[in-house]
Design an enzyme around this catalytic site. Structure first.
Site, PDB file in Angstrom:
ATOM      1  N   TRP A 353       0.833  -1.216   0.000  1.00 19.64           N
ATOM      2  CA  TRP A 353       0.000   0.000   0.000  1.00 19.64           C
ATOM      3  C   TRP A 353       0.859   1.253   0.000  1.00 19.64           C
ATOM      4  CZ3 TRP A 353      -2.170   2.683   4.860  1.00 19.64           C
ATOM      5  CH2 TRP A 353      -1.281   2.597   5.939  1.00 19.64           C
ATOM      6  N   ASP A 354       2.145   1.069   0.276  1.00 18.95           N
ATOM      7  CA  ASP A 354       3.100   2.175   0.230  1.00 18.95           C
ATOM      8  C   ASP A 354       2.944   2.965  -1.074  1.00 18.95           C
ATOM      9  OD1 ASP A 354       3.856   0.091   1.999  1.00 18.95           O
ATOM     10  OD2 ASP A 354       5.943   0.736   2.018  1.00 18.95           O
ATOM     11  N   GLU A 495       0.501  -2.858  12.314  1.00 20.86           N
ATOM     12  CA  GLU A 495       0.747  -4.306  12.258  1.00 20.86           C
ATOM     13  C   GLU A 495       1.066  -4.929  13.611  1.00 20.86           C
ATOM     14  OE1 GLU A 495       3.532  -4.868   9.080  1.00 20.86           O
ATOM     15  OE2 GLU A 495       1.969  -4.583   7.571  1.00 20.86           O
ATOM     16  N   LYS A 608       2.534   0.241  16.254  1.00 24.69           N
ATOM     17  CA  LYS A 608       3.752   0.289  15.456  1.00 24.69           C
ATOM     18  C   LYS A 608       3.756   1.578  14.622  1.00 24.69           C
ATOM     19  CE  LYS A 608       5.909  -2.345  11.689  1.00 24.69           C
ATOM     20  NZ  LYS A 608       5.734  -3.464  10.757  1.00 24.69           N
ATOM     21  N   GLN A 609       2.582   1.966  14.122  1.00 19.76           N
ATOM     22  CA  GLN A 609       2.525   3.051  13.141  1.00 19.76           C
ATOM     23  C   GLN A 609       1.133   3.671  13.125  1.00 19.76           C
ATOM     24  OE1 GLN A 609       2.659  -0.571  10.412  1.00 19.76           O
ATOM     25  NE2 GLN A 609       2.394   1.113   8.978  1.00 19.76           N
TER      26      GLN A 609
END
Ligand code: BGC
Length: 767
Positions: A353-354, A495, A608-609
C-alpha cells in the site's frame, strides 16, 4: 564522522570517513538507478559484510516453493579491484587520508577520493566516478584514476562480470554463456530458475595514461560464474592512469527487447555497449545529468527559504525526490515500486500500500504519466487479485498485500523475524488478513484519475478497478447480530495488532470503495450506456450492485468515544498501558520486539505506526476537527513509530491541526530515516514510502495541498523557521506554480489551456 552534510547546498550528500562495519548505510542511501535498474553503491574493492546488488525491476523469480518470489540479484559489474605493487587496495589495510565519498543527487553521479598508502609504503591517489544513465536505461559507467604520488608503482586492475552473487544465499540463476569478443568485450549470460528470464550483461574497459589513450594487453579468465580480465601498467611519480568501465544489462523480459531471440539480444546489447563506450564517460554523464534536470528538477522544482535548518529541509526533500526517481519504473507498466525501491533485497522487491498511499501523491502531482503507469500495473495485476479472492472464498478483486509479477497473486512471506519468547520464526498474517490494501488500490486509482483529470484511464481501467474491488468488499462483509455488517479478523495498518475486528481504517476505506463504485455505476448508467454495458457484461453489475448498496448502507463504522477518540478497532482501547518512553527514544526500530513477543504486544496499547490517523487525511471531511485532535493526541502517545510510514502521517496531521512546531519536529525526524546519521537503519535498502511521506509533510502538511472530493485546496501552514515555500503542481493537465510565504499565497497557472478551480485559504478561486 560518517555522514557529512556540509555540501548539501551543492546537492551533495557526503561521507567523510570509511566505516567497514557499517557498509550497508551508504550502499543503500547512495545507490544509483533509473527505475529500470537499481545499483547499490558497494565500493569497487570488496569488503567482508558488503552487499552488492544489481536489481532489475520486474524480473521476479521464485527459487523454491518454500520461499516467495523476489527480485534476483544480477551479476555484479561494479567490482574493480586494484593491486599496488602486489598489495590489494583496501581501506582496512595500510593507511589512508583525504577520504570522501559524494553522491550528487542533481546529476546522479557517485564519486570517491582517497589517498592510500599500501602496507609496503607505496602511496597513490585514487579517484572513482560512477553513474547509472537516466537516458540509456541499461547503462552503467565507471571510472577509476590512479595517481602515482611518490615512487614508481606497478598497478594491476582486475575487473569483469561476476555472477557469484546471491540473494542472501539463494542462487536464482543457472549459468549461461560467457565470452570475450575481440579480446575486449566481456559478455555473460544467466537465466532465472523459475521465471526463465535471461539476463545479458556486457562490459568493456578503456584506458588512458596522462590523458592519452592506452591499449593494454589482457589476461583473460573465464571461470565458474565469472569472467574477468587483468590489466597491468607501470606508473612513474606524477603519472595518472585512468580505467573506464562501461557495462550494460538487458533481459528477455524488457519491453524494449520484446521479440528478440537470445542471440539477437546478445548482438544488440553488444552494439549498444560499443556506442556508449565510444561516447565516453564524460559525455554519458552529461547526457544523464541533463535527463535528471529535465525529468526531475525542472519538472518538480521545490524551493524552501528560511533559517539555517531550512537548507537541510530542502536537501531532505530533494533527496526524497532523487530516490523517488530511482525507484520509479517509468518505462514499463508491468511493474511497480518495491518497499525498498531498487536499493536492497529487503521486502524482496514487492510493492505494498506504500505505493498508493505514500508515493502516488508525489507522482500524481508532478509526473502524472508515471503515476498512471503505477495504477495501470494494478489493473494488469487483476488476475492475481481474482486468484487471491477465489483462494479465500470471496468474489471480485482482492489485492495481494504484497505484489510482484502481474499474475503472482499474494507474495507475502509466511514467516519473518524471530519470536523472542518461543525462539521460532514469527508468522506473518498480513498476506492473509491485512485486507485494507484492496480499498487503498481503488482509492489510488480514483485519486490519480481525479488529480490528472484522466477520463481515458477511468474508462479503460479505473471504473473497473473500483467496481471489482467493491465486489470483493461486498462478499467480505460479515452480518452481525446487531443487524450491521462487520469486517472481522483483520490486520489494520498498525501491524502490531492482529486478528482485530472492525478496524476503523479498513471499514471506512471499504465503505468509501463501495460508495464510489455505486456512484460510478449510477453515473455511467445514464451518462455512458455503452461503457456501462461493457462493464455490466464483465462484472455482472446487475448482480453485484444490490450487494454494494446493501453493504455500504449497513457496514458498521466505528464512532468516536465521548472523549472524541476514534477506536482503531474493537479491542485496542481495552489493552494494557505501559511506559513507552524507552521504545520511543531508541535510535533503531522494533526495540519492543526484544522485550515482548507479538502475542504479548497484541494486548498492549502500543501502535507500530499510524492507523486511523491515515484516514483523517484521506477522508478528511468525514471527521470533525475535535475527533482528529483528540485521536491524534491519544494515538501519538501510544505509537512507537516502528514503521517508516508513521512519522510523516503524524506530521501532516499535526500541520492540519495548526500544531506547527510538533509537525516540524515530526517532519525532521521523518526526513532523517535514511538521510540521518544512524548507521544501521538502511542496510536492507532505503524506505521508499518514507520519501513519499517526506514530500507529503512539505506539500500536504506545510503547503496545505489536498484533493478533497475532487477539488483542489491550498492552505499553507509554514513552520516557524521557513519564510517561503515554492513548488509546482500538476492539476488536471495544468501546471501550477505555488508560492507560499508567511503572509501571502500566490498560485499561477503556467499552462493556461484551461481554467483551474482551487480553494485558496478558504476562498474559491478560478485561475
Ligand atoms: C509496515 C507496512 C508497510 C511495509 C512495507 C511494514 O513494516 O508496517 O505498513 O507497508 O512495512 O513498507
Amino acid at each position: 564522522m560518517g555522514m557529512d552534510y556540509s555540501k548539501i547546498d551543492r546537492w551533495i550528500l557526503a561521507e567523510d570517513s570509511f566505516d567497514p562495519v557499517h557498509l550497508g548505510k551508504c550502499e543503500a542511501v547512495m545507490s544509483l538507478g533509473n527505475g529500470y535498474l537499481g545499483l547499490r553503491s558497494a565500493t569497487e574493492e570488496k569488503y567482508l559484510g558488503e552487499t552488492r546488488n544489481l536489481l532489475i525491476n520486474g524480473t521476479f523469480d521464485l527459487f523454491d516453493s518454500s520461499e516467495v518470489t523476489e527480485l534476483p540479484n544480477a551479476a555484479d559489474v561494479t567490482a574493480m579491484e586494484l593491486w599496488i605493487d602486489g598489495e590489494r587496495f583496501s581501506l582496512d589495510q595500510g593507511g589512508y587520508a583525504g577520504y570522501s565519498r559524494e553522491l550528487n543527487i542533481h546529476t546522479g553521479e557517485l564519486t570517491r577520493q582517497v589517498e592510500w598508502t599500501s602496507p609496503g609504503g607505496s602511496r597513490v591517489g585514487l579517484s572513482f566516478r560512477r553513474m547509472v544513465s537516466l537516458k540509456r536505461l541499461h547503462d552503467i559507467a565507471m571510472e577509476v584514476t590512479v595517481i602515482c604520488l611518490d615512487r614508481p608503482v606497478t598497478v594491476k586492475l582486475r575487473s569483469g562480470i561476476d555472477a557469484r552473487v546471491t540473494n542472501t544465499g539463494t542462487q536464482h540463476f543457472t549459468e549461461g554463456e560467457k565470452r570475450f569478443y575481440e579480446k575486449k568485450y566481456i559478455q555473460l549470460l544467466e537465466t532465472t530458475l523459475q521465471s526463465d528470464i535471461t539476463f545479458v550483461l556486457n562490459a568493456v574497459h578503456r584506458f588512458a595514461l596522462n590523458g592519452v589513450p592506452l591499449e593494454l594487453e589482457t589476461d583473460v579468465n573465464i571461470d565458474r560464474r565469472v569472467i574477468y580480465a587483468d590489466y597491468t601498467v607501470e606508473l612513474k611519480p606524477g603519472d595518472a592512469f585512468t580505467a573506464e568501465k562501461y557495462a550494460n544489462v538487458s533481459t528477455t523480459r524488457d519491453l524494449d527487447c520484446a521479440g528478440l531471440s537470445v542471440p539477437q539480444l546478445q548482438a544488440r546489447t553488444l552494439e549498444a555497449l560499443k556506442a556508449s563506450a565510444d561516447l565516453g564517460y564524460q559525455a554519458l554523464a552529461e547526457e544523464s545529468a541533463a535527463q535528471w534536470r529535465l525529468e526531475v528538477w525542472e519538472k518538480a522544482p521545490i524551493e524552501i527559504s528560511g533559517d539555517k535548518n531550512s537548507r537541510m529541509d530542502l536537501f531532505a526533500l530533494r533527496f526524497a525526490q532523487y530516490h523517488m526517481r530511482l525507484m520509479l519504473p517509468r518505462h514499463d507498466n508491468r511493474m511497480n515500486i518495491g518497499a525498498k525501491g531498487l536499493s536492497g533485497e529487503g521486502y524482496k522487491g514487492h510493492c505494498f500500500w506504500d505505493t498508493e498511499i505514500f508515493l502516488l501523491p508525489y507522482y500524481m502531482f508532478t509526473d502524472p504519466e508515471a503515476a498512471r503507469k503505477l495504477e495501470e500495473y494494478r489493473y494488469l495485476s487483476l488476475p492475481g487479485a481474482h486468484k487471491k479472492a477465489q483462494d479465500n472464498g470471496y468474489q471480485g478483486a482482492m489485492f495481494p498485500w504484497e505484489s510482484a509479477w502481474l499474475d503472482d497473486g499474494e507474495t507475502c512471506p509466511l514467516y519473518m523475524g524471530t519470536d523472542i519468547l518461543t525462539g521460532t520464526p514469527i508468522k506473518v498474517w498480513s498476506g492473509i488478513i491485512e485486507q485494507h490494501i484492496t480499498a487503498d488500490v481503488a482509492f489510488g486509482a480514483w485519486q490519480y484519475a481525479t488529480i490528472a483529470g484522466d477520463q481515458d484511464f477511468l474508462e479503460r481501467y479505473g471504473y473497473e478497478l473500483i467496481m471489482d474491488t467493491a465486489t470483493f468488499w461486498a462478499s467480505r462483509l460479515e452480518p452481525g447480530e446487531d443487524g450491521r455488517y462487520h469486517i472481522n479478523d483483520v490486520v489494520g495498518p498498525d501491524e502490531y495488532h492482529e486478528h482485530v475486528n472492525d478496524n476503523a481504517f479498513t471499514n471506512y476505506m471499504a465503505c468509501w470503495n463501495l460508495n464510489k463504485a455505486i456512484a460510478y455505476h449510477d453515473h455511467l448508467k445514464t451518462a455512458d450506456p455503452a461503457l456501462f454495458q461493457r462493464l455490466d457484461e464483465k462484472l455482472s453489475l446487475s448482480q453485484v450492485y444490490p450487494k454494494w448498496v446493501d453493504g455500504a448502507a449497513r457496514l458498521y463504522l466505528p464512532q468516536p468515544t465521548a472523549e472524541g477518540i476514534l477506536p482503531m478497532d474493537d479491542r485496542f482501547m481495552d489493552g494494557e498501558e505501559i511506559d513507552l518512553s524507552k521504545y520511543k527514544n531508541q535510535e533503531f526500530v522494533a526495540g519492543i520486539m526484544k522485550d515482548y513477543n507479538l502475542d504479548q504486544i497484541q494486548r498492549l496499547q502500543v501502535c507500530k505506526q499510524a492507523d486511523c490517523l491515515v484516514l483523517f487525511y484521506l477522508l478528511e471531511d468525514q471527521f470533525p476537527p475535535e475527533v482528529k485532535r483528540a485521536s491524534w493526541a491519544y494515538y501519538e502517545a501510544r505509537t512507537v513509530h516502528d514503521s517508516s510510514l508513521s512519522l510523516s502521517t503524524h506530521s501532516v496531521q499535526a500541520a492540519d491541526m495548526g500544531e506547527l512546531e510538533m509537525a516540524y519536529d515530526l517532519f525532521r525526524r521523518a526526513s532523517m530515516i535514511d538521510l540521518g546519521p544512524y548507521m544501521g537503519t538502511s542496510d536492507a535498502g532505503i524506505h521508499a514510502a518514507s520519501f513519499g511521506g517526506v514530500w507529503q509533510c512539505v506539500i500536504y502538511g506545510f503547503g496545505g495541498v489536498r484533493m478533497l472530493n475532487g477539488k483542489l485546496r491550498i492552505q499553507p501552514n509554514l513552520p516557524c523557521g521557513w519564510d517561503r515555500l515554492d513548488f509546482t503542481l500538476m492539476w488536471k493537465g495544468q501546471r501550477l506554480r505555488v508560492s507560499a510565504a508567511k503572509d501571502s499565497l500566490t498560485v499561477e497557472n503556467l499552462t493556461k489551456t484551461a481554467p483551474v478551480f482551487v480553494t485558496l485559504n478558504g476562498v474559491e478561486t478560478e485561475l
